[in-house]
Design a protein around this motif. Structure first.
Motif, PDB file in Angstrom:
ATOM      1  N   LEU A  18       0.847  -1.385   0.021  1.00  0.00           N
ATOM      2  CA  LEU A  18      -0.213   0.036  -0.002  1.00  0.00           C
ATOM      3  C   LEU A  18       0.630   1.380   0.155  1.00  0.00           C
ATOM      4  CD1 LEU A  18      -2.874  -0.806   2.352  1.00  0.00           C
ATOM      5  CD2 LEU A  18      -2.781  -1.245   0.012  1.00  0.00           C
ATOM      6  N   LEU A  19       2.084   1.135   0.264  1.00  0.00           N
ATOM      7  CA  LEU A  19       3.025   2.376   0.110  1.00  0.00           C
ATOM      8  C   LEU A  19       2.879   3.162  -1.331  1.00  0.00           C
ATOM      9  CD1 LEU A  19       6.186   1.217   1.674  1.00  0.00           C
ATOM     10  CD2 LEU A  19       4.380   2.330   2.991  1.00  0.00           C
ATOM     11  N   PRO A  20       2.690   2.714  -2.388  1.00  0.00           N
ATOM     12  CA  PRO A  20       2.554   3.405  -3.593  1.00  0.00           C
ATOM     13  C   PRO A  20       1.433   4.377  -3.463  1.00  0.00           C
ATOM     14  CG  PRO A  20       3.353   1.397  -4.028  1.00  0.00           C
ATOM     15  CD  PRO A  20       2.958   1.259  -2.894  1.00  0.00           C
ATOM     16  N   LEU A  21       0.257   3.755  -2.852  1.00  0.00           N
ATOM     17  CA  LEU A  21      -0.696   4.464  -2.659  1.00  0.00           C
ATOM     18  C   LEU A  21      -0.701   5.666  -1.764  1.00  0.00           C
ATOM     19  CD1 LEU A  21      -3.100   1.550  -2.922  1.00  0.00           C
ATOM     20  CD2 LEU A  21      -3.405   3.488  -4.471  1.00  0.00           C
ATOM     21  N   ALA A  22      -0.056   5.494  -0.560  1.00  0.00           N
ATOM     22  CA  ALA A  22       0.269   6.470   0.516  1.00  0.00           C
ATOM     23  C   ALA A  22       1.179   7.653   0.020  1.00  0.00           C
ATOM     24  CB  ALA A  22       0.790   5.547   1.569  1.00  0.00           C
ATOM     25  N   ASP A  23       2.193   7.086  -0.753  1.00  0.00           N
ATOM     26  CA  ASP A  23       3.377   8.320  -1.048  1.00  0.00           C
ATOM     27  C   ASP A  23       2.736   9.128  -2.380  1.00  0.00           C
ATOM     28  OD1 ASP A  23       3.819   6.635  -3.303  1.00  0.00           O
ATOM     29  OD2 ASP A  23       5.779   6.209  -2.519  1.00  0.00           O
ATOM     30  N   GLY A  24       1.771   8.735  -2.953  1.00  0.00           N
ATOM     31  CA  GLY A  24       1.127   9.435  -4.247  1.00  0.00           C
ATOM     32  C   GLY A  24       1.813   8.961  -5.612  1.00  0.00           C
ATOM     33  N   SER A  25       2.540   7.714  -5.290  1.00  0.00           N
ATOM     34  CA  SER A  25       2.802   7.267  -6.777  1.00  0.00           C
ATOM     35  C   SER A  25       1.630   6.767  -7.479  1.00  0.00           C
ATOM     36  CB  SER A  25       3.857   6.055  -6.417  1.00  0.00           C
ATOM     37  OG  SER A  25       5.048   6.505  -5.668  1.00  0.00           O
ATOM     38  N   GLY A 135       4.121  -5.825 -19.599  1.00  0.00           N
ATOM     39  CA  GLY A 135       4.919  -4.815 -19.946  1.00  0.00           C
ATOM     40  C   GLY A 135       5.875  -4.125 -18.886  1.00  0.00           C
ATOM     41  N   PRO A 136       6.302  -3.032 -19.118  1.00  0.00           N
ATOM     42  CA  PRO A 136       7.399  -2.142 -18.144  1.00  0.00           C
ATOM     43  C   PRO A 136       6.298  -1.754 -16.857  1.00  0.00           C
ATOM     44  CG  PRO A 136       7.910  -1.461 -20.365  1.00  0.00           C
ATOM     45  CD  PRO A 136       6.484  -2.040 -20.499  1.00  0.00           C
ATOM     46  N   LEU A 137       7.213  -2.036 -15.779  1.00  0.00           N
ATOM     47  CA  LEU A 137       6.510  -1.785 -14.533  1.00  0.00           C
ATOM     48  C   LEU A 137       7.118  -0.539 -13.572  1.00  0.00           C
ATOM     49  CD1 LEU A 137       6.234  -5.327 -13.170  1.00  0.00           C
ATOM     50  CD2 LEU A 137       4.537  -4.356 -14.470  1.00  0.00           C
ATOM     51  N   GLY A 138       6.252  -0.036 -12.833  1.00  0.00           N
ATOM     52  CA  GLY A 138       6.967   0.912 -11.717  1.00  0.00           C
ATOM     53  C   GLY A 138       7.285   0.035 -10.507  1.00  0.00           C
ATOM     54  N   GLN A 139       8.229   0.397  -9.942  1.00  0.00           N
ATOM     55  CA  GLN A 139       8.481  -0.466  -8.834  1.00  0.00           C
ATOM     56  C   GLN A 139       9.545   0.418  -7.922  1.00  0.00           C
ATOM     57  OE1 GLN A 139      11.607  -2.213  -7.669  1.00  0.00           O
ATOM     58  NE2 GLN A 139      12.970  -1.040  -9.127  1.00  0.00           N
ATOM     59  N   PHE A 140       9.708  -0.127  -6.501  1.00  0.00           N
ATOM     60  CA  PHE A 140      10.600   0.125  -5.471  1.00  0.00           C
ATOM     61  C   PHE A 140      10.614  -0.728  -4.461  1.00  0.00           C
ATOM     62  CE2 PHE A 140       6.909   2.765  -3.956  1.00  0.00           C
ATOM     63  CZ  PHE A 140       6.844   2.149  -2.488  1.00  0.00           C
ATOM     64  N   SER A 141      11.703  -1.105  -3.501  1.00  0.00           N
ATOM     65  CA  SER A 141      11.816  -1.815  -2.818  1.00  0.00           C
ATOM     66  C   SER A 141      11.840  -1.065  -1.145  1.00  0.00           C
ATOM     67  CB  SER A 141      13.106  -2.686  -2.613  1.00  0.00           C
ATOM     68  OG  SER A 141      13.189  -3.429  -4.023  1.00  0.00           O
TER      69      SER A 141
END
Length: 352
Positions: A18-25, A135-141
């Motif tokens: 849920l972090l991408p939703l919390a940080d605005g990504s 196809g290409p993805l957004g991502q972080f760890s």
């Protein structure tokens, strides 16, 4: 709400998902809500409003936890489409690939798939698999997890691969055609050696009303009925609904000769009825990879409560789990070790 804690720590995958939703990504959909495949409850789902969230979960303890927290559950065979599909993929790769394909199938035009996998459960492989499909993805760890998401979708990037992966977890014949199974259920592509050891030692005089606790795809139940003609009825209890569906199919040939009931049920909550015979190969892991002997101990306690006087429990366990010293002798009038082989041991315990 306290975070859900597993044997090896907090539910870091749910938090990271849920972090991408919390940080605005990413943004929560204004309309149409979201579908959460393999959903698990936890504090990240309750930090902020998530309007229109629907959850799908075939594992009964997790499904019950979602319902207790007020989240809406949907059936696995629903075909609605959503602007956002969240996924916590399982470790079994064929099942996970099928889940990615199904997530894309459930995504509305212009919608996204958002997934998270722990590093020690195949995060890089999971990201690579979704990339092949979408196809290409957004991502972080973060939190020793990898979270990744698609661009707005209008179907899969590779239609042929998508169709192939949709069927990867379909039921298929195993053990020379004796049983149907599917990826992701316990010992899905073989006869589990612990269960085989227990089956080989079941005595022919077991009788009356019987139960199989943690029935899986139905191997032990089938062996019990084949070896013990005096069994009058058999109740199968299984927490994973995908396995229980297989057990129904595998036991169908027996339906005319013995009364069968199938329960999507968390055994650790109790059974609410009595039996003359109980068989069990209790699970000894939950989420994560650490041993969970507390699950097996709870199975033993529930079995003792559910047996009629003189009733018999036949169970198998890993040899290193100290069930007989810690609990069996406390709950039963007599306990004996019937067999030990390849790291497993079979017990018979009789209620007074």
């Amino acid at each position: 709400m306290k975070p859900r804690v597993y044997a090896d720590g907090p539910d870091s995958a749910l938090e990271t998902l849920l972090l991408p939703l919390a940080d605005g990504s990413l943004s929560w959909p204004r309309e149409g809500g979201a579908l959460f495949l393999r959903a698990r409850d936890g504090w990240p789902l309750h930090q902020r409003a998530l309007p229109g969230l629907l959850c799908e979960q075939s594992f009964k303890p997790d499904a019950d936890a979602l319902q207790r927290s007020g989240l809406a559950l949907v059936e696995a065979d629903a075909d609605s489409r959503h602007p956002l599909v969240l996924v916590l993929p399982p470790r079994q790769r064929e099942e996970a690939r099928a889940l990615y394909a199904r997530a894309i199938a459930r995504t509305a035009p212009g919608g996204r798939v958002l997934a998270c996998v722990r590093n020690d459960e195949g995060a890089k492989s999971g990201e690579a698999d979704l990339t092949r499909l979408a196809g290409p993805l957004g991502q972080f760890s973060k939190n020793k997890c990898r979270v990744f998401w698609t661009a707005p979708l209008d179907g899969p990037a590779d239609a042929a691969l998508f169709e192939a992966w949709l069927g990867l977890d379909a039921p298929r014949a195993i053990a020379g055609g004796r049983f149907l199974s599917r990826p992701g259920v316990f010992a899905w592509d073989r006869i589990d050696p612990a269960s085989a050891l227990l089956a080989a030692h079941l005595p022919g005089d077991l009788q009356g009303a019987a139960a199989d606790l943690g029935a899986g795809y139905g191997y032990l139940a089938s062996e019990l009925l084949a070896r013990c003609p005096r069994i009058a009825s058999l109740d199968l209890y299984e927490a994973e609904n995908r396995a229980l569906e297989l057990a129904r199919a595998n036991l169908a040939p027996r339906a005319g000769s013995v009364a069968l009931e199938f329960h999507w049920h968390d055994v650790t909550t109790g059974l609410g009825r009595r039996f003359d015979t109980i068989i069990s190969n209790p699970p000894f892991h939950a989420q994560g990879r650490a041993d969970r002997p507390d699950i097996g101990r709870r199975f033993i306690t529930v079995a003792a409560q559910a047996l009629n006087p003189g009733g018999r429990l036949w169970m198998v366990a890993n040899r290193h789990l100290p069930y007989e010293a810690e609990l069996l002798a406390q709950k039963f009038a007599s306990v004996r070790t019937v067999a030990q082989d390849r790291g497993f041991k079979v017990f018979e315990a009789t209620r007074d």
